[in-house]
Design a protein around this motif. Structure first.
Motif, PDB file in Angstrom:
ATOM      1  N   GLN A 218      -4.817  51.743 -58.754  1.00 52.90           N
ATOM      2  CA  GLN A 218      -5.729  52.502 -58.984  1.00 52.90           C
ATOM      3  C   GLN A 218      -5.547  54.080 -58.767  1.00 52.90           C
ATOM      4  O   GLN A 218      -6.283  54.638 -59.560  1.00 52.90           O
ATOM      5  N   PHE A 219      -4.800  54.386 -57.913  1.00 52.06           N
ATOM      6  CA  PHE A 219      -4.504  55.743 -57.645  1.00 52.06           C
ATOM      7  C   PHE A 219      -3.851  56.321 -58.460  1.00 52.06           C
ATOM      8  O   PHE A 219      -4.345  57.570 -59.237  1.00 52.06           O
ATOM      9  N   CYS A 220      -3.118  55.654 -59.402  1.00 54.65           N
ATOM     10  CA  CYS A 220      -2.382  56.369 -60.866  1.00 54.65           C
ATOM     11  C   CYS A 220      -2.889  56.218 -62.065  1.00 54.65           C
ATOM     12  O   CYS A 220      -2.501  56.914 -62.865  1.00 54.65           O
ATOM     13  N   GLN A 221      -4.059  55.530 -61.892  1.00 59.19           N
ATOM     14  CA  GLN A 221      -4.865  55.400 -63.300  1.00 59.19           C
ATOM     15  C   GLN A 221      -5.004  56.662 -63.838  1.00 59.19           C
ATOM     16  O   GLN A 221      -4.825  57.139 -65.166  1.00 59.19           O
ATOM     17  N   PRO A 222      -5.818  57.687 -63.172  1.00 64.77           N
ATOM     18  CA  PRO A 222      -6.338  58.920 -63.704  1.00 64.77           C
ATOM     19  C   PRO A 222      -5.056  59.687 -63.895  1.00 64.77           C
ATOM     20  O   PRO A 222      -5.074  60.800 -64.807  1.00 64.77           O
ATOM     21  N   ILE A 223      -4.078  59.581 -63.180  1.00 68.42           N
ATOM     22  CA  ILE A 223      -2.870  60.389 -63.451  1.00 68.42           C
ATOM     23  C   ILE A 223      -2.026  59.957 -64.743  1.00 68.42           C
ATOM     24  O   ILE A 223      -1.752  60.808 -65.602  1.00 68.42           O
ATOM     25  N   ASN A 224      -2.105  58.721 -65.040  1.00 70.18           N
ATOM     26  CA  ASN A 224      -1.568  58.117 -66.383  1.00 70.18           C
ATOM     27  C   ASN A 224      -2.463  58.624 -67.481  1.00 70.18           C
ATOM     28  O   ASN A 224      -1.888  58.830 -68.562  1.00 70.18           O
ATOM     29  N   GLU A 225      -3.533  58.489 -67.174  1.00 66.97           N
ATOM     30  CA  GLU A 225      -4.519  59.218 -68.337  1.00 66.97           C
ATOM     31  C   GLU A 225      -4.384  60.692 -68.664  1.00 66.97           C
ATOM     32  O   GLU A 225      -4.386  61.131 -69.708  1.00 66.97           O
ATOM     33  N   ALA A 226      -4.013  61.364 -67.553  1.00 61.76           N
ATOM     34  CA  ALA A 226      -3.811  62.838 -67.764  1.00 61.76           C
ATOM     35  C   ALA A 226      -2.316  62.981 -68.455  1.00 61.76           C
ATOM     36  O   ALA A 226      -2.069  63.890 -69.332  1.00 61.76           O
ATOM     37  N   LEU A 227      -1.291  62.149 -67.955  1.00 59.37           N
ATOM     38  CA  LEU A 227      -0.091  62.226 -68.713  1.00 59.37           C
ATOM     39  C   LEU A 227      -0.093  61.861 -70.082  1.00 59.37           C
ATOM     40  O   LEU A 227       0.853  62.272 -70.913  1.00 59.37           O
ATOM     41  N   ALA A 228      -1.009  61.076 -70.677  1.00 59.83           N
ATOM     42  CA  ALA A 228      -1.137  60.615 -71.753  1.00 59.83           C
ATOM     43  C   ALA A 228      -1.575  61.837 -72.807  1.00 59.83           C
ATOM     44  O   ALA A 228      -1.475  61.643 -74.189  1.00 59.83           O
ATOM     45  N   CYS A 229      -2.121  62.951 -72.264  1.00 56.55           N
ATOM     46  CA  CYS A 229      -2.544  63.971 -73.019  1.00 56.55           C
ATOM     47  C   CYS A 229      -1.407  64.889 -73.381  1.00 56.55           C
ATOM     48  O   CYS A 229      -1.394  65.843 -74.119  1.00 56.55           O
ATOM     49  N   LEU A 230      -0.056  64.630 -72.543  1.00 57.72           N
ATOM     50  CA  LEU A 230       1.144  65.639 -72.950  1.00 57.72           C
ATOM     51  C   LEU A 230       1.652  65.127 -74.475  1.00 57.72           C
ATOM     52  O   LEU A 230       1.694  63.947 -74.867  1.00 57.72           O
ATOM     53  N   PRO A 231       2.342  65.976 -74.791  1.00 56.91           N
ATOM     54  CA  PRO A 231       3.180  65.692 -76.272  1.00 56.91           C
ATOM     55  C   PRO A 231       4.226  64.606 -75.878  1.00 56.91           C
ATOM     56  O   PRO A 231       4.684  64.269 -74.733  1.00 56.91           O
ATOM     57  N   ASP A 232       4.287  63.539 -76.665  1.00 54.99           N
ATOM     58  CA  ASP A 232       5.209  62.499 -76.831  1.00 54.99           C
ATOM     59  C   ASP A 232       6.575  62.762 -76.282  1.00 54.99           C
ATOM     60  O   ASP A 232       7.387  61.865 -76.142  1.00 54.99           O
ATOM     61  N   THR A 233       7.066  64.044 -76.767  1.00 53.28           N
ATOM     62  CA  THR A 233       8.367  64.325 -76.601  1.00 53.28           C
ATOM     63  C   THR A 233       8.672  64.900 -75.080  1.00 53.28           C
ATOM     64  O   THR A 233       9.798  65.208 -74.866  1.00 53.28           O
ATOM     65  N   VAL A 234       7.667  65.073 -74.154  1.00 55.87           N
ATOM     66  CA  VAL A 234       7.826  65.485 -72.878  1.00 55.87           C
ATOM     67  C   VAL A 234       8.054  64.147 -72.029  1.00 55.87           C
ATOM     68  O   VAL A 234       7.401  63.136 -71.937  1.00 55.87           O
ATOM     69  N   GLN A 235       9.299  64.150 -71.439  1.00 55.91           N
ATOM     70  CA  GLN A 235       9.741  63.147 -70.433  1.00 55.91           C
ATOM     71  C   GLN A 235       9.173  63.412 -69.233  1.00 55.91           C
ATOM     72  O   GLN A 235       9.143  64.709 -68.703  1.00 55.91           O
ATOM     73  N   VAL A 236       8.780  62.415 -68.507  1.00 53.90           N
ATOM     74  CA  VAL A 236       7.952  62.459 -67.271  1.00 53.90           C
ATOM     75  C   VAL A 236       8.757  61.927 -66.198  1.00 53.90           C
ATOM     76  O   VAL A 236       9.190  60.989 -66.214  1.00 53.90           O
ATOM     77  N   LEU A 237       8.845  62.746 -64.995  1.00 45.25           N
ATOM     78  CA  LEU A 237       9.793  62.163 -63.623  1.00 45.25           C
ATOM     79  C   LEU A 237       8.629  62.227 -62.523  1.00 45.25           C
ATOM     80  O   LEU A 237       7.612  63.130 -62.434  1.00 45.25           O
ATOM     81  N   ALA A 238       9.101  61.570 -61.435  1.00 43.76           N
ATOM     82  CA  ALA A 238       8.416  61.675 -60.126  1.00 43.76           C
ATOM     83  C   ALA A 238       9.353  61.714 -59.202  1.00 43.76           C
ATOM     84  O   ALA A 238      10.543  61.019 -59.256  1.00 43.76           O
TER      85      ALA A 238
END
Length: 395
Positions: free
Chosen positions: A246-266
């Motif tokens: 549940q915590f990560c759901q809005p984070i994923n929604e925000a990440l979906a707005c990034l260009p597909d070419t952007v690799q995401v790390l944590a």
């Protein structure tokens, strides 16, 4: 004797007879105090976060619990690693971690730190100011750089953006200067703070980083290919926190707005290891003071409970002996320093010397910051559920 039956994640305010027997047998074998590291818990936490952040590469931050068993457990899970010092580089190198599965994220480094990482094969670094950027002039053909932005978070355990990170305008200036110097800017990074309770902190930071990416592109600078969203994912100590999916759901929604070419790390640290470690301390003496019984343990704030000082720790504590009426009590550490108090004004049954106190959620920033002050040796760590070597003693 097999050690695969102890499930610390199941501990509540009582301990089963099976768990009690195992803890007592470990104390009989190794003595007290002990730190019991459950590798199954590490696997569960890693898999939970991996499922909650699909498509995000998880680099475990070694800082909270830099033990070989932790590295080996996560390496087998396919994790990557976040390094900050040459000592951490040495650890992952000894444990056989492929260098391409590491990044070096300390914003401030000595030249030797850069050289040590590059010699190992770690070639992604973080900067947040011009002085740091210029350190990469000799290594511009070997290194890729992430620019760390600052997003203040007073609600976090540790507001890491107070000490590190630059503004959006500062990031543009660094990217522009890097282009002039021939230094490759691979991406952006941020850390919203340790034990962040509100996921909108990540959402706001992701959107702000996206805006910086757009500005960099508009200036004709090389496109940003990576975003590191840091760590800070919360775990439950004595207070409940939002379930990680549940915590990560809005984070994923925000990440979906990034260009597909952007690799995401944590860079998760606490979330992975906090539930994996349980402390076992024994009562070494007692005294009645001002209407409360003081129990003096063989572990304290200069040892495994160092997180009470350094990490705002709030650990769930129970007595292995649960029988009888409860009385106002204090748990103190073994040293001669008056600051060495673990818990005050808690209700405990009448305890005897040698009785055991169990403290859960002690995997993060506890043994990592423990000392041998007053010549009280720090607690030994016993590794449980280790696939490679089921039982292992760490000095």
């Amino acid at each position: 004797m097999a050690r695969s039956v102890l499930d610390f994640s199941a501990f509540s305010h009582s301990v089963s007879s099976e768990e009690t027997h195992l803890i007592e047998s470990l104390v009989a074998q190794y003595g007290a105090p002990l730190m019991l590291l459950d590798c199954d818990s590490i696997r569960q936490q890693y898999r939970a976060l991996k499922a909650a952040l699909p498509g995000v590469t998880l680099h475990f931050a070694l800082k909270p619990l830099p033990l070989p068993a932790v590295v080996q457990t996560l390496l087998a899970e396919g994790a990557s690693f976040d390094l900050a010092t040459s000592g951490e580089v040495d650890l992952v190198a000894r444990e056989g971690v492929p260098a391409e599965r590491t990044i070096h994220t300390h914003p401030i480094k000595r030249d030797a730190d850069i050289r040590d990482a590059l010699a190992y094969g770690c070639d992604v670094f973080v900067v947040d100011n011009m002085n740091e950027l210029e350190k990469f002039i000799p290594y511009r053909d070997q290194a890729d750089v992430l620019i760390r932005l600052s997003f203040r978070n007073a609600e976090a355990f540790a507001d890491l953006s107070k000490k590190f990170g630059c503004s959006a305008d500062g990031a543009i200036e660094i990217a522009t200067r890097a282009q002039e110097l021939g230094i490759r800017i691979k991406g952006l990074s941020f850390h919203v703070g340790s034990q962040t309770i509100d996921p909108t902190k990540y959402v706001d930071a992701i959107h702000a980083c996206h805006e910086v990416m757009v500005r960099i592109a508009e200036l004709g600078l090389p496109a940003i290919s990576t975003l590191d969203i840091g760590g800070g994912f919360p775990v439950a100590y004595n207070d409940e926190v939002m379930p990680i999916d549940q915590f990560c759901q809005p984070i994923n929604e925000a990440l979906a707005c990034l260009p597909d070419t952007v690799q995401v790390l944590a860079e998760p640290g606490r979330f992975i290891v906090a539930p994996a470690m349980t402390n076992v301390a024994s009562v070494m003496g007692q005294a009645d003071r001002e209407g409360e019984t003081w129990y003096y343990l063989d572990d304290g704030v200069y040892g495994s409970f160092s997180g009470l000082i350094f990490d705002h720790g709030d650990y769930p504590i129970i007595s292995l002996n649960q029988e009888g009426e409860r009385f106002p009590s204090v748990l103190a550490g073994p040293t001669c320093d008056s600051i060495d108090v673990v818990a005050e004004h808690i209700l405990l049954p009448k305890l005897n010397n040698g009785d055991l106190i169990i403290t859960r959620m002690m995997g993060a920033y506890s043994s990592a910051t423990a000392t041998d002050f007053n010549f009280f040796k720090r607690a030994q760590t016993v590794v449980l559920n280790d696939i490679a070597l089921e039982n292992r003693m760490i000095g």
